[in-house]
Design an enzyme around this catalytic site. Structure first.
Site, PDB file in Angstrom:
ATOM      1  N   LYS A 199       4.336   3.553   4.333  1.00 55.40           N
ATOM      2  CA  LYS A 199       5.401   2.551   4.346  1.00 55.40           C
ATOM      3  C   LYS A 199       6.629   3.028   5.142  1.00 55.40           C
ATOM      4  CE  LYS A 199       3.119  -0.376   1.826  1.00 55.40           C
ATOM      5  NZ  LYS A 199       1.714  -0.215   2.269  1.00 55.40           N
TER       6      LYS A 199
HETATM    7  C1  LIG Z   1       0.770  -6.270   0.334  1.00 51.54           C
HETATM    8  C2  LIG Z   1       0.630  -5.053  -0.536  1.00 51.54           C
HETATM    9  N1  LIG Z   1       0.875  -5.163  -1.851  1.00 51.54           N
HETATM   10  C3  LIG Z   1       0.784  -4.106  -2.678  1.00 51.54           C
HETATM   11  C4  LIG Z   1       0.440  -2.869  -2.192  1.00 51.54           C
HETATM   12  C5  LIG Z   1       0.323  -1.722  -3.160  1.00 51.54           C
HETATM   13  O1  LIG Z   1       1.296  -0.749  -2.926  1.00 51.54           O
HETATM   14  P1  LIG Z   1       1.206   0.652  -3.713  1.00 51.54           P
HETATM   15  O2  LIG Z   1       0.241   1.505  -2.961  1.00 51.54           O
HETATM   16  O3  LIG Z   1       2.601   1.196  -3.682  1.00 51.54           O
HETATM   17  O4  LIG Z   1       0.751   0.349  -5.084  1.00 51.54           O
HETATM   18  C6  LIG Z   1       0.176  -2.692  -0.846  1.00 51.54           C
HETATM   19  C7  LIG Z   1      -0.180  -1.368  -0.344  1.00 51.54           C
HETATM   20  O5  LIG Z   1      -0.276  -1.067   0.806  1.00 51.54           O
HETATM   21  C8  LIG Z   1       0.266  -3.813   0.013  1.00 51.54           C
HETATM   22  O6  LIG Z   1       0.014  -3.702   1.320  1.00 51.54           O
END
Ligand SMILES: Cc1ncc(COP(=O)(O)O)c(C=O)c1O
Length: 394
Positions: A199
């Site tokens: 990110k």
């Molecule tokens: C659109 C979206 N939502 C949720 C997530 C989940 O993020 P995390 O890995 O911090 O749980 C991601 C992860 O890349 C994502 O691309």
């Protein structure tokens, strides 16, 4: 002018003109390392003061009323849905064009994901698809700001008019602005951020909920730590009570100070990183759009966090061949996303909204995400663009 030669880079190897170009490499500066080492030496590495400072810093940056740091965006989504206390089987509208965790947040709360189609120009939740699904009945909605582009304001209006709670999956949208200001700023019921390794602001793993709602913030602080009424710092500090109650069946999703320190340090140079990211993305557009390669979103969007460089390959292109060709040249692309109904588990365990998923179907074979991270050089971007044009022409 954007400074293309960031100093203090320790994680982005100088790979030379033909070296591998990764999809995303976290930019870790000497300051980041020093911040983490300082916590390592402090005697307190799990959730404590540093996490609290990160929450204040994030709230200050976004103008948010409350920020609660957690272990991931997935956890932030799960907690935000748990707060709604919906009955088992309640219907949660989600775009089919997203990462699995958007819908898994519903599943883990015993709720039914209802997959909705997206807008072809942004791949964000389609207001028309949402309107039709609200007509059939939804109990909550999770909208994704895909690639850092804020959803159409109609999404907020439709949910408000129907009295249906809207949770924002802002995994790509730290720094995104919409008509309210920053996503997560005032006017937000719940915006869920990700600080995962790829990110634009990372703590390795991590996330946060930004909200106007003090009750959600209070709930989240307890729920992120098994539903315990007092966290470890409160129990161990002089004068703190060693006992605690468990008031909710929460999850283990607290953010340790070790990771909070990395996020805080990254936040300190976030604007600079974003300017560089935008310049690199614009360079891709300048090189590829005149050659007929379409981008998502179709045009440059003010306020976007420019999270991804998504292109749509010309119709009829064999994407597998293009991916193999790029990999053969040492370039690692990615795909965002495989639509959820294409996964065997969701094919059986999710519902589909009344409008169907025609846009997801049409776009899926053509979408490709090009490497984008602030450690790329202009020469890297030029090499990727030239390689893509070669592969598409084959
Ligand atoms: C659109 C979206 N939502 C949720 C997530 C989940 O993020 P995390 O890995 O911090 O749980 C991601 C992860 O890349 C994502 O691309």
């Amino acid at each position: 002018m954007v400074d293309f030669e960031l100093t203090s880079r320790v994680s982005t190897a100088d790979v030379g003109a033909d070296g591998p170009i990764a999809f995303a490499i976290p930019e870790v500066s000497d300051d980041d390392v020093a911040a983490v080492v300082s916590v390592l030496r402090s005697g307190w590495i799990t959730t404590g003061d540093e996490c609290g400072k990160l929450e204040s810093d994030l709230a200050g940056y976004l103008g948010a009323r409350h920020v609660v740091a957690v272990s991931s965006c997935t956890a932030a989504l799960e907690i935000s849905l748990a707060y709604l206390h919906l009955p088992p089987g309640a219907r949660v509208g989600v775009p089919a064009w997203t990462f699995v965790s958007t819908a898994l947040a519903a599943v883990h709360n015993n709720l039914l994901p209802v997959l909705l189609d997206v807008d072809p120009l942004t791949l964000n939740l389609s207001p028309d698809a949402l309107e039709a699904a609200l007509g059939e009945g939804l109990d909550a909605v999770i909208a994704v700001h895909f690639g850092g582009v804020a959803v159409d304001p109609r999404i907020h209006q439709l949910c408000a008019a129907a009295g249906v709670p809207l949770i924002e999956d802002a995994a790509h949208a730290f720094g995104t602005k919409d008509e309210r200001g920053f996503v997560g700023g005032p006017g937000t019921a719940s915006a869920c951020f990700s600080f995962y390794a790829t990110k634009n602001l990372t703590s390795g793993e991590g996330g946060a909920i930004a909200t106007d709602d003090e009750d959600l913030a209070t709930f989240a602080r307890t729920y992120r730590l098994h539903g315990m009424s007092a966290d470890a710092l409160a129990r161990y500090k002089p004068g703190g009570s060693v006992t605690y109650d468990m008031v909710d069946p929460g999850i283990k999703a607290n953010m340790p100070d070790l990771l909070a320190a990395l996020a805080r340090s990254q936040l300190a140079r976030f604007e600079q990183s974003q300017a560089r990211r935008r310049a690199l993305l614009n360079r891709y557009r300048d090189l590829l759009e005149p050659e007929g390669i379409r981008f998502v979103p179709s045009g440059r969007v003010d306020g976007s966090a420019d999270h991804l460089a998504v292109v749509l390959l010309p119709e009829g292109t064999d994407r597998d061949l293009v991916v193999a060709g790029l990999k053969g040249r040492g370039i690692s692309p990615s795909i965002h996303f495989r639509p959820l109904h294409h996964f065997s588990w969701f094919a059986v365990n999710a519902a589909t909204g009344p409008g169907g998923l025609a846009t997801c179907e049409a776009v899926w074979p053509r979408a490709l995400s090009l490497p984008l991270h602030v450690g790329l050089s202009v020469a890297d971007v030029d090499r990727v663009a030239a390689a893509l044009l070669d592969e598409v022409a084959l």
